[in-house]
Motif scaffolding. Structure first.
Motif, PDB file in Angstrom:
ATOM      1  N   ILE A 189     -21.870 -17.423 -45.240  1.00  0.00           N
ATOM      2  CA  ILE A 189     -21.284 -17.208 -43.915  1.00  0.00           C
ATOM      3  C   ILE A 189     -20.489 -18.423 -43.453  1.00  0.00           C
ATOM      4  O   ILE A 189     -19.344 -18.308 -43.003  1.00  0.00           O
ATOM      5  N   VAL A 190     -21.067 -19.592 -43.578  1.00  0.00           N
ATOM      6  CA  VAL A 190     -20.447 -20.807 -43.053  1.00  0.00           C
ATOM      7  C   VAL A 190     -19.261 -21.241 -43.909  1.00  0.00           C
ATOM      8  O   VAL A 190     -18.202 -21.613 -43.388  1.00  0.00           O
ATOM      9  N   ASP A 191     -19.415 -21.207 -45.229  1.00  0.00           N
ATOM     10  CA  ASP A 191     -18.324 -21.645 -46.101  1.00  0.00           C
ATOM     11  C   ASP A 191     -17.135 -20.686 -46.017  1.00  0.00           C
ATOM     12  O   ASP A 191     -15.985 -21.115 -46.144  1.00  0.00           O
ATOM     13  N   GLU A 192     -17.391 -19.416 -45.798  1.00  0.00           N
ATOM     14  CA  GLU A 192     -16.287 -18.468 -45.590  1.00  0.00           C
ATOM     15  C   GLU A 192     -15.538 -18.825 -44.320  1.00  0.00           C
ATOM     16  O   GLU A 192     -14.299 -18.825 -44.289  1.00  0.00           O
ATOM     17  N   LEU A 193     -16.281 -19.161 -43.291  1.00  0.00           N
ATOM     18  CA  LEU A 193     -15.686 -19.492 -41.995  1.00  0.00           C
ATOM     19  C   LEU A 193     -14.890 -20.789 -42.061  1.00  0.00           C
ATOM     20  O   LEU A 193     -13.847 -20.923 -41.416  1.00  0.00           O
ATOM     21  N   ALA A 194     -15.357 -21.739 -42.862  1.00  0.00           N
ATOM     22  CA  ALA A 194     -14.763 -23.074 -42.888  1.00  0.00           C
ATOM     23  C   ALA A 194     -13.463 -23.148 -43.684  1.00  0.00           C
ATOM     24  O   ALA A 194     -12.641 -24.037 -43.448  1.00  0.00           O
ATOM     25  N   THR A 195     -13.280 -22.232 -44.611  1.00  0.00           N
ATOM     26  CA  THR A 195     -12.121 -22.320 -45.516  1.00  0.00           C
ATOM     27  C   THR A 195     -10.917 -21.561 -44.954  1.00  0.00           C
ATOM     28  O   THR A 195     -10.370 -20.647 -45.592  1.00  0.00           O
ATOM     29  N   ILE A 196     -10.493 -21.960 -43.771  1.00  0.00           N
ATOM     30  CA  ILE A 196      -9.382 -21.314 -43.077  1.00  0.00           C
ATOM     31  C   ILE A 196      -8.076 -21.351 -43.864  1.00  0.00           C
ATOM     32  O   ILE A 196      -7.322 -20.367 -43.856  1.00  0.00           O
ATOM     33  N   PRO A 197      -7.748 -22.443 -44.565  1.00  0.00           N
ATOM     34  CA  PRO A 197      -6.476 -22.463 -45.296  1.00  0.00           C
ATOM     35  C   PRO A 197      -6.338 -21.311 -46.287  1.00  0.00           C
ATOM     36  O   PRO A 197      -5.225 -20.834 -46.522  1.00  0.00           O
ATOM     37  N   LEU A 198      -7.445 -20.863 -46.855  1.00  0.00           N
ATOM     38  CA  LEU A 198      -7.368 -19.742 -47.789  1.00  0.00           C
ATOM     39  C   LEU A 198      -6.960 -18.459 -47.074  1.00  0.00           C
ATOM     40  O   LEU A 198      -6.227 -17.632 -47.632  1.00  0.00           O
ATOM     41  N   ASP A 199      -7.437 -18.271 -45.843  1.00  0.00           N
ATOM     42  CA  ASP A 199      -7.032 -17.095 -45.063  1.00  0.00           C
ATOM     43  C   ASP A 199      -5.545 -17.153 -44.732  1.00  0.00           C
ATOM     44  O   ASP A 199      -4.836 -16.140 -44.839  1.00  0.00           O
ATOM     45  N   LEU A 200      -5.068 -18.328 -44.344  1.00  0.00           N
ATOM     46  CA  LEU A 200      -3.652 -18.472 -44.019  1.00  0.00           C
ATOM     47  C   LEU A 200      -2.793 -18.182 -45.237  1.00  0.00           C
ATOM     48  O   LEU A 200      -1.753 -17.507 -45.141  1.00  0.00           O
ATOM     49  N   TRP A 201      -3.208 -18.697 -46.391  1.00  0.00           N
ATOM     50  CA  TRP A 201      -2.460 -18.462 -47.624  1.00  0.00           C
ATOM     51  C   TRP A 201      -2.433 -16.971 -47.964  1.00  0.00           C
ATOM     52  O   TRP A 201      -1.379 -16.415 -48.303  1.00  0.00           O
ATOM     53  N   ALA A 202      -3.577 -16.311 -47.877  1.00  0.00           N
ATOM     54  CA  ALA A 202      -3.656 -14.891 -48.235  1.00  0.00           C
ATOM     55  C   ALA A 202      -2.760 -14.050 -47.320  1.00  0.00           C
ATOM     56  O   ALA A 202      -2.044 -13.146 -47.780  1.00  0.00           O
ATOM     57  N   ARG A 203      -2.770 -14.335 -46.039  1.00  0.00           N
ATOM     58  CA  ARG A 203      -1.960 -13.565 -45.106  1.00  0.00           C
ATOM     59  C   ARG A 203      -0.476 -13.809 -45.332  1.00  0.00           C
ATOM     60  O   ARG A 203       0.342 -12.890 -45.219  1.00  0.00           O
ATOM     61  N   GLU A 204      -0.120 -15.038 -45.653  1.00  0.00           N
ATOM     62  CA  GLU A 204       1.279 -15.338 -45.930  1.00  0.00           C
ATOM     63  C   GLU A 204       1.767 -14.610 -47.179  1.00  0.00           C
ATOM     64  O   GLU A 204       2.970 -14.384 -47.345  1.00  0.00           O
ATOM     65  N   HIS A 205       0.848 -14.264 -48.061  1.00  0.00           N
ATOM     66  CA  HIS A 205       1.215 -13.571 -49.290  1.00  0.00           C
ATOM     67  C   HIS A 205       0.963 -12.065 -49.212  1.00  0.00           C
ATOM     68  O   HIS A 205       0.914 -11.381 -50.242  1.00  0.00           O
ATOM     69  N   GLY A 206       0.812 -11.553 -48.007  1.00  0.00           N
ATOM     70  CA  GLY A 206       0.785 -10.113 -47.814  1.00  0.00           C
ATOM     71  C   GLY A 206      -0.569  -9.435 -47.941  1.00  0.00           C
ATOM     72  O   GLY A 206      -0.633  -8.202 -47.992  1.00  0.00           O
ATOM     73  N   TYR A 207      -1.664 -10.207 -47.943  1.00  0.00           N
ATOM     74  CA  TYR A 207      -2.992  -9.604 -48.034  1.00  0.00           C
ATOM     75  C   TYR A 207      -3.651  -9.581 -46.654  1.00  0.00           C
ATOM     76  O   TYR A 207      -3.473 -10.491 -45.844  1.00  0.00           O
ATOM     77  N   GLU A 208      -4.413  -8.541 -46.420  1.00  0.00           N
ATOM     78  CA  GLU A 208      -5.155  -8.397 -45.162  1.00  0.00           C
ATOM     79  C   GLU A 208      -6.644  -8.515 -45.451  1.00  0.00           C
ATOM     80  O   GLU A 208      -7.146  -7.969 -46.430  1.00  0.00           O
ATOM     81  N   LYS A 209      -7.348  -9.213 -44.597  1.00  0.00           N
ATOM     82  CA  LYS A 209      -8.775  -9.438 -44.805  1.00  0.00           C
ATOM     83  C   LYS A 209      -9.550  -8.125 -44.692  1.00  0.00           C
ATOM     84  O   LYS A 209      -9.289  -7.315 -43.800  1.00  0.00           O
ATOM     85  N   LEU A 210     -10.509  -7.943 -45.596  1.00  0.00           N
ATOM     86  CA  LEU A 210     -11.303  -6.715 -45.591  1.00  0.00           C
ATOM     87  C   LEU A 210     -12.039  -6.545 -44.267  1.00  0.00           C
ATOM     88  O   LEU A 210     -12.075  -5.455 -43.684  1.00  0.00           O
ATOM     89  N   GLU A 211     -12.621  -7.621 -43.768  1.00  0.00           N
ATOM     90  CA  GLU A 211     -13.322  -7.607 -42.473  1.00  0.00           C
ATOM     91  C   GLU A 211     -13.278  -9.014 -41.896  1.00  0.00           C
ATOM     92  O   GLU A 211     -13.615  -9.987 -42.584  1.00  0.00           O
ATOM     93  N   LEU A 212     -12.850  -9.138 -40.636  1.00  0.00           N
ATOM     94  CA  LEU A 212     -12.806 -10.442 -39.996  1.00  0.00           C
ATOM     95  C   LEU A 212     -14.216 -10.983 -39.816  1.00  0.00           C
ATOM     96  O   LEU A 212     -15.175 -10.236 -39.674  1.00  0.00           O
ATOM     97  N   ASN A 213     -14.329 -12.316 -39.819  1.00  0.00           N
ATOM     98  CA  ASN A 213     -15.645 -12.929 -39.664  1.00  0.00           C
ATOM     99  C   ASN A 213     -16.084 -12.938 -38.198  1.00  0.00           C
ATOM    100  O   ASN A 213     -15.413 -12.364 -37.337  1.00  0.00           O
ATOM    101  N   LEU A 214     -17.193 -13.583 -37.933  1.00  0.00           N
ATOM    102  CA  LEU A 214     -17.783 -13.556 -36.596  1.00  0.00           C
ATOM    103  C   LEU A 214     -16.824 -14.053 -35.524  1.00  0.00           C
ATOM    104  O   LEU A 214     -16.794 -13.524 -34.415  1.00  0.00           O
ATOM    105  N   LEU A 215     -16.024 -15.045 -35.861  1.00  0.00           N
ATOM    106  CA  LEU A 215     -15.088 -15.625 -34.903  1.00  0.00           C
ATOM    107  C   LEU A 215     -13.734 -14.948 -34.962  1.00  0.00           C
ATOM    108  O   LEU A 215     -12.747 -15.467 -34.419  1.00  0.00           O
ATOM    109  N   GLN A 216     -13.663 -13.782 -35.626  1.00  0.00           N
ATOM    110  CA  GLN A 216     -12.439 -12.976 -35.686  1.00  0.00           C
ATOM    111  C   GLN A 216     -11.288 -13.709 -36.356  1.00  0.00           C
ATOM    112  O   GLN A 216     -10.128 -13.585 -35.967  1.00  0.00           O
ATOM    113  N   LEU A 217     -11.604 -14.470 -37.393  1.00  0.00           N
ATOM    114  CA  LEU A 217     -10.606 -15.192 -38.174  1.00  0.00           C
ATOM    115  C   LEU A 217     -10.528 -14.607 -39.576  1.00  0.00           C
ATOM    116  O   LEU A 217     -11.503 -14.063 -40.074  1.00  0.00           O
TER     117      LEU A 217
END
Length: 383
Positions: free
Chosen positions: A355-383
Motif C-alpha cells: 500500500i505505502v510503496d504504491e502510494l510513494a512511487t508517484i513518478p511511475l504514475d506520471l510516466w504511465a499516464r503520459e504514455h497513455g495508460y490509465e490506472k486500474l484503480e486509484l489509491n486511497l489518496l486518489q492518485l
C-alpha cells in the motif's frame, strides 16, 4: 495490528518520506490517516467484543449484539450500512479525538507534481506463467457472503424511556464507527491539503442525511448508469468514504472468517472491489503474484501473465516497465485495455509495503499516464 497491518504501514510511510522527498507531503498525510484508521479499527474491535467501549454522546442499543442479525453486511451488498449518523460526539469529545490527470484533480498535493520522471524501461523478457490457468472472473465475489445477515434497520429509533435520545439498532460496533466520523473530518480539515481541508469543513457542516448518503453510496459500490457504465463518486467524496470505512471493511472481512484459497478472480473475493496494487511474495525460487483489494485490503492469488482488468493473456501485449529509482516496483501494463497496475516485488525489497510503496512511487504514475495508460484503480489518496 497483525491482522490489519496499519502499524507496519505507518512506519513504512515514515521511512519512505525520508527516502523520497518528493512524496514526503503525501506520505506524511497518509501516515496521519493510517494512525486514525488503526485507532478506529481497535475501537471497533472493542465495541464488538463489548469491552472497554469508548463512551460517546447518545444512547446505543446493544440488544442485538449476540444475534447474527446484528452483524454488518459486507460492502457491496444491497443492504444499507446506516440510515443516519445519529451518534455524534460532543465538542469536548471531538477535541479529545483530534489529540495532472483528471483522475486526481481534486486532491492537490503541491509538491507531488514537481517530481522528476524516472524513465521506466520495459523488461527484456516476458515472465513465465506459473500456477493454474483461471482467467478473470468479473462476478462480484462478495455474493457468497450475502444472505448471512438478515435485513434490519440500522437507522435511528426513539428510546422508550427518553423519546428525545436517538439510539442505533444493530451491531454495537456500528455506533463506535459512526461516532468517529466527525473526528475524522476534523482531522482531515486540520492535516489535509487546502482543497481537501475545505471539503472536510463543508462536509462537517452538512446535514446528517448528506453524510449518511456519502457513506452508504460508497459502501454499496459504484452505481450503474443506463448504458451499463458505472458512475464514480467525486475524488473528494471517494477519499472521505474509502478512508473512513476501510477499517470497518477490514474488520468485517476478518470477522467473516472466509478464505480466498482457490479463488483467482480479478475482483476482491470478500467485497467485490477492484485491486489497488499487486504484490510478488517470495515463493520457492521466484515470486507468487497476489492482488490487494483497494478497499478491505484483502489479498489473494492471481496469475502473473494476465491483465487484471480485461483478462488479456498474450504476454506480447502485457509489457512490464521498471525504473532504476524504484527497482522493486513494476508497472504492469496492458496494450489491449490500456490500463496499468503497479506491482511491489518483495523478492527484491522485503521491507516494502504494497500500500505505502504504491502510494510513494508517484513518478511511475506520471510516466504511465503520459504514455497513455490509465490506472486500474486509484489509491486511497486518489492518485
Amino acid at each position: 495490528m497483525a491482522k490489519t497491518g496499519w502499524q507496519e504501514r505507518i512506519l513504512r510511510a515514515k521511512t519512505l518520506s525520508g527516502d523520497y522527498p518528493f512524496a514526503a507531503e503525501i506520505l506524511t498525510f497518509y501516515g496521519t490517516i493510517a494512525e486514525f484508521q488503526q485507532t478506529l479499527y481497535e475501537r471497533i474491535e472493542r465495541a464488538a467484543s463489548g469491552s472497554n467501549t469508548p463512551h460517546f454522546s447518545g444512547a446505543v442499543s446493544n440488544t442485538d449484539s449476540a444475534n447474527n442479525s446484528s452483524r454488518a453486511a459486507m460492502p457491496g451488498t444491497t443492504e444499507p450500512l446506516i440510515n443516519s449518523l445519529s451518534v455524534i460526539p460532543s465538542e469536548a469529545e471531538l477535541r479529545s479525538c483530534n489529540g495532472n490527470s483528471a483522475q486526481s484533480r481534486d486532491l492537490a498535493f503541491p509538491n507531488s507534481s514537481r517530481v522528476a520522471l524516472p524513465g521506466p524501461s520495459r523488461a527484456a523478457t516476458p515472465e513465465s506463467s506459473p500456477g493454474r490457468k483461471s482467467g478473470v472472473s468479473t462476478s462480484n465475489a462478495s455474493e457468497s457472503l450475502q444472505g448471512r445477515h438478515s435485513e434490519r434497520n440500522l437507522g435511528p429509533q426513539q428510546s422508550p424511556s427518553n423519546a428525545s435520545t436517538p439510539i442505533v439498532a444493530g451491531p454495537p460496533e456500528l455506533s463506535a464507527l459512526l461516532a468517529s466520523f466527525p473526528a475524522f473530518l476534523a482531522l482531515v480539515e486540520k492535516s489535509g491539503p487546502p482543497n481537501l481541508a475545505d471539503a472536510a469543513r463543508q462536509l462537517r457542516a452538512s446535514s446528517v442525511e448528506t453524510q449518511t448518503g456519502l457513506l452508504n453510496d460508497f459502501w454499496d459500490g459504484p452505481r450503474s448508469s443506463g448504458d451499463g457504465s458505472t458512475q464514480p463518486a467525486s475524488p473528494t467524496n471517494e477519499f472521505f468514504a474509502r478512508a473512513f470505512l476501510q477499517p470497518y471493511a477490514a474488520f468485517t472481512r476478518v470477522r467473516a472468517e472466509s478464505s480466498s484459497n482457490g479463488y483467482t478472480g480479478s475482483l476482491c473475493p470478500f467485497c467485490g472491489r477492484k485491486p489497488g496494487v499487486a504484490v510478488l511474495r517470495p515463493l520457492g525460487d521466484g515470486g507468487q503474484r497476489r492482488l490487494v483489494c483497494s478497499f478491505c485490503l484483502a489479498e489473494w492469488e492471481f496469475r502473473r501473465i494476465v491483465c487484471a482488468n480485461c483478462g488479456e493473456e498474450d504476454h506480447k501485449k502485457l509489457p512490464v516497465y521498471t525504473a532504476d529509482q524504484f527497482p522493486h516496483v513494476r508497472v504492469d501494463c496492458c496494450e489491449h485495455c490500456h490500463r496499468y497496475l503497479k506491482t511491489i516485488d518483495l523478492t527484491k525489497t522485503g521491507l516494502a509495503d504494497p500500500i505505502v510503496d504504491e502510494l510513494a512511487t508517484i513518478p511511475l504514475d506520471l510516466w504511465a499516464r503520459e504514455h497513455g495508460y490509465e490506472k486500474l484503480e486509484l489509491n486511497l489518496l486518489q492518485l
